[in-house]
Motif scaffolding. Structure first.
Motif, PDB file in Angstrom:
ATOM      1  N   LEU A 105       4.853   8.177  -6.078  1.00 52.04           N
ATOM      2  CA  LEU A 105       4.382   6.991  -6.794  1.00 52.04           C
ATOM      3  C   LEU A 105       5.077   5.776  -6.202  1.00 52.04           C
ATOM      4  N   TRP A 106       4.297   4.759  -5.875  1.00 51.24           N
ATOM      5  CA  TRP A 106       4.821   3.561  -5.212  1.00 51.24           C
ATOM      6  C   TRP A 106       4.467   2.332  -6.024  1.00 51.24           C
ATOM      7  N   HIS A 107       5.392   1.394  -6.103  1.00 53.25           N
ATOM      8  CA  HIS A 107       5.152   0.116  -6.778  1.00 53.25           C
ATOM      9  C   HIS A 107       4.913  -0.937  -5.702  1.00 53.25           C
ATOM     10  N   CYS A 108       3.844  -1.685  -5.845  1.00 51.97           N
ATOM     11  CA  CYS A 108       3.596  -2.780  -4.912  1.00 51.97           C
ATOM     12  C   CYS A 108       4.524  -3.938  -5.273  1.00 51.97           C
ATOM     13  N   VAL A 109       5.322  -4.389  -4.286  1.00 52.82           N
ATOM     14  CA  VAL A 109       6.248  -5.499  -4.529  1.00 52.82           C
ATOM     15  C   VAL A 109       5.956  -6.658  -3.576  1.00 52.82           C
ATOM     16  N   ALA A 110       4.772  -6.640  -2.972  1.00 53.08           N
ATOM     17  CA  ALA A 110       4.423  -7.654  -1.978  1.00 53.08           C
ATOM     18  C   ALA A 110       4.228  -9.015  -2.628  1.00 53.08           C
ATOM     19  N   GLU A 111       4.500 -10.061  -1.860  1.00 52.19           N
ATOM     20  CA  GLU A 111       4.302 -11.422  -2.354  1.00 52.19           C
ATOM     21  C   GLU A 111       2.815 -11.707  -2.568  1.00 52.19           C
ATOM     22  N   GLU A 112       2.000 -11.192  -1.673  1.00 53.14           N
ATOM     23  CA  GLU A 112       0.558 -11.415  -1.805  1.00 53.14           C
ATOM     24  C   GLU A 112      -0.167 -10.083  -1.666  1.00 53.14           C
ATOM     25  N   GLY A 113      -1.453 -10.087  -1.921  1.00 52.46           N
ATOM     26  CA  GLY A 113      -2.226  -8.846  -1.898  1.00 52.46           C
ATOM     27  C   GLY A 113      -2.105  -8.115  -0.566  1.00 52.46           C
ATOM     28  N   VAL A 114      -2.004  -6.787  -0.648  1.00 45.17           N
ATOM     29  CA  VAL A 114      -1.909  -5.955   0.554  1.00 45.17           C
ATOM     30  C   VAL A 114      -3.272  -5.322   0.803  1.00 45.17           C
ATOM     31  N   PRO A 115      -3.851  -5.552   1.999  1.00 48.88           N
ATOM     32  CA  PRO A 115      -5.172  -4.989   2.269  1.00 48.88           C
ATOM     33  C   PRO A 115      -5.103  -3.488   2.535  1.00 48.88           C
ATOM     34  N   TYR A 116      -6.172  -2.804   2.178  1.00 52.47           N
ATOM     35  CA  TYR A 116      -6.320  -1.384   2.501  1.00 52.47           C
ATOM     36  C   TYR A 116      -6.954  -1.247   3.883  1.00 52.47           C
ATOM     37  N   LEU A 154      -7.198   6.028   1.747  1.00 51.90           N
ATOM     38  CA  LEU A 154      -7.071   4.795   2.518  1.00 51.90           C
ATOM     39  C   LEU A 154      -5.591   4.560   2.795  1.00 51.90           C
ATOM     40  N   TYR A 155      -5.320   3.632   3.702  1.00 52.85           N
ATOM     41  CA  TYR A 155      -3.951   3.388   4.110  1.00 52.85           C
ATOM     42  C   TYR A 155      -3.501   1.986   3.728  1.00 52.85           C
ATOM     43  N   LEU A 156      -2.253   1.897   3.297  1.00 52.51           N
ATOM     44  CA  LEU A 156      -1.637   0.608   2.998  1.00 52.51           C
ATOM     45  C   LEU A 156      -0.419   0.445   3.896  1.00 52.51           C
ATOM     46  N   PRO A 157      -0.277  -0.706   4.558  1.00 51.93           N
ATOM     47  CA  PRO A 157       0.921  -0.917   5.376  1.00 51.93           C
ATOM     48  C   PRO A 157       2.161  -1.011   4.487  1.00 51.93           C
ATOM     49  N   TYR A 158       3.213  -0.306   4.892  1.00 49.97           N
ATOM     50  CA  TYR A 158       4.433  -0.253   4.096  1.00 49.97           C
ATOM     51  C   TYR A 158       5.236  -1.547   4.219  1.00 49.97           C
ATOM     52  N   LYS A 159       5.174  -2.171   5.375  1.00 47.87           N
ATOM     53  CA  LYS A 159       5.926  -3.407   5.602  1.00 47.87           C
ATOM     54  C   LYS A 159       5.001  -4.535   6.019  1.00 47.87           C
ATOM     55  N   ASN A 160       5.426  -5.743   5.708  1.00 47.50           N
ATOM     56  CA  ASN A 160       4.713  -6.929   6.167  1.00 47.50           C
ATOM     57  C   ASN A 160       5.045  -7.127   7.644  1.00 47.50           C
ATOM     58  N   THR A 206       6.963 -10.542   8.372  1.00 52.36           N
ATOM     59  CA  THR A 206       8.328 -10.744   7.858  1.00 52.36           C
ATOM     60  C   THR A 206       9.185  -9.493   7.959  1.00 52.36           C
ATOM     61  N   GLY A 207       8.552  -8.330   8.111  1.00 56.48           N
ATOM     62  CA  GLY A 207       9.309  -7.081   8.143  1.00 56.48           C
ATOM     63  C   GLY A 207       9.765  -6.627   6.762  1.00 56.48           C
ATOM     64  N   LYS A 208       9.345  -7.369   5.714  1.00 54.78           N
ATOM     65  CA  LYS A 208       9.763  -6.996   4.359  1.00 54.78           C
ATOM     66  C   LYS A 208       8.936  -5.818   3.842  1.00 54.78           C
ATOM     67  N   ARG A 209       9.609  -4.951   3.100  1.00 55.60           N
ATOM     68  CA  ARG A 209       8.894  -3.842   2.458  1.00 55.60           C
ATOM     69  C   ARG A 209       7.923  -4.377   1.424  1.00 55.60           C
ATOM     70  N   MET A 210       6.730  -3.823   1.406  1.00 54.08           N
ATOM     71  CA  MET A 210       5.752  -4.273   0.406  1.00 54.08           C
ATOM     72  C   MET A 210       5.589  -3.248  -0.716  1.00 54.08           C
ATOM     73  N   PHE A 211       6.242  -2.104  -0.552  1.00 53.34           N
ATOM     74  CA  PHE A 211       6.177  -1.062  -1.577  1.00 53.34           C
ATOM     75  C   PHE A 211       7.556  -0.490  -1.814  1.00 53.34           C
ATOM     76  N   LYS A 212       7.798  -0.123  -3.063  1.00 52.41           N
ATOM     77  CA  LYS A 212       9.047   0.528  -3.412  1.00 52.41           C
ATOM     78  C   LYS A 212       8.716   1.856  -4.063  1.00 52.41           C
ATOM     79  N   ASN A 213       9.432   2.880  -3.647  1.00 53.03           N
ATOM     80  CA  ASN A 213       9.211   4.171  -4.285  1.00 53.03           C
ATOM     81  C   ASN A 213       9.640   4.111  -5.749  1.00 53.03           C
ATOM     82  N   HIS A 214       8.876   4.799  -6.596  1.00 52.13           N
ATOM     83  CA  HIS A 214       9.129   4.820  -8.028  1.00 52.13           C
ATOM     84  C   HIS A 214      10.570   5.246  -8.334  1.00 52.13           C
ATOM     85  N   ARG A 215      11.105   6.201  -7.583  1.00 50.28           N
ATOM     86  CA  ARG A 215      12.476   6.659  -7.829  1.00 50.28           C
ATOM     87  C   ARG A 215      13.482   5.544  -7.556  1.00 50.28           C
ATOM     88  N   MET A 216      13.219   4.774  -6.500  1.00 54.25           N
ATOM     89  CA  MET A 216      14.098   3.640  -6.217  1.00 54.25           C
ATOM     90  C   MET A 216      14.066   2.644  -7.371  1.00 54.25           C
TER      91      MET A 216
END
Length: 129
Positions: A47-58, A96-102, A105-115
């Motif tokens: 389970l992943w939480h989207c933490v991106a500043e803006e929408g992440v395309p699929y 479908l696929y979502l990019p893990y990093k921007n 910027t190289g910033k993570r756009m998703f955080k694992n639920h456990r984190m």
């Protein structure tokens, strides 16, 4: 907790509780093992939480050279079920696929639920527990 305590023992119990609270604050140290915490182990690892500043395309495939899908985005606060494959998260329900990093910027756009759970625990104050 112990509701009714014989007079002589209450002092001892109170000081013991204080010691254990202080001990819990030492997060990064060997004494506290976050992985032994059941709520984390019970949490789904896919389970992943989207933490991106803006929408992440699929994307239909794990390549940013492919065109992102129109009109479908993952936005901050969304929860996605999927497996991380390299720098991509492959979604379980749509494949479908979502990019893990921007990539800019190289910033993570998703955080694992456990984190997320671990960080919430770290931020919780130990007061009133």
């Amino acid at each position: 907790g112990v509701a009714a305590v014989a007079g002589g023992n209450s002092q001892h119990l109170t000081s013991f509780a204080m010691v254990s609270l202080v001990g819990r604050r030492n997060d990064g140290h060997a004494a506290y093992n976050p992985l032994a915490d059941n709520s984390v182990q019970d949490a789904p690892s896919d389970l992943w939480h989207c933490v991106a500043e803006e929408g992440v395309p699929y994307y239909k495939s794990p390549s940013e050279s492919g065109a992102p899908m129109q009109g479908k985005k993952c936005v901050r606060g969304d929860k996605i079920t999927g497996k991380k494959e390299g720098n991509w998260i492959k979604t379980k329900d749509t494949n479908l696929y979502l990019p893990y990093k921007n990539k800019e910027t190289g910033k993570r756009m998703f955080k694992n639920h456990r984190m997320v759970i671990l960080e919430e625990k770290r931020n919780e104050t130990s007061v009133g527990r």
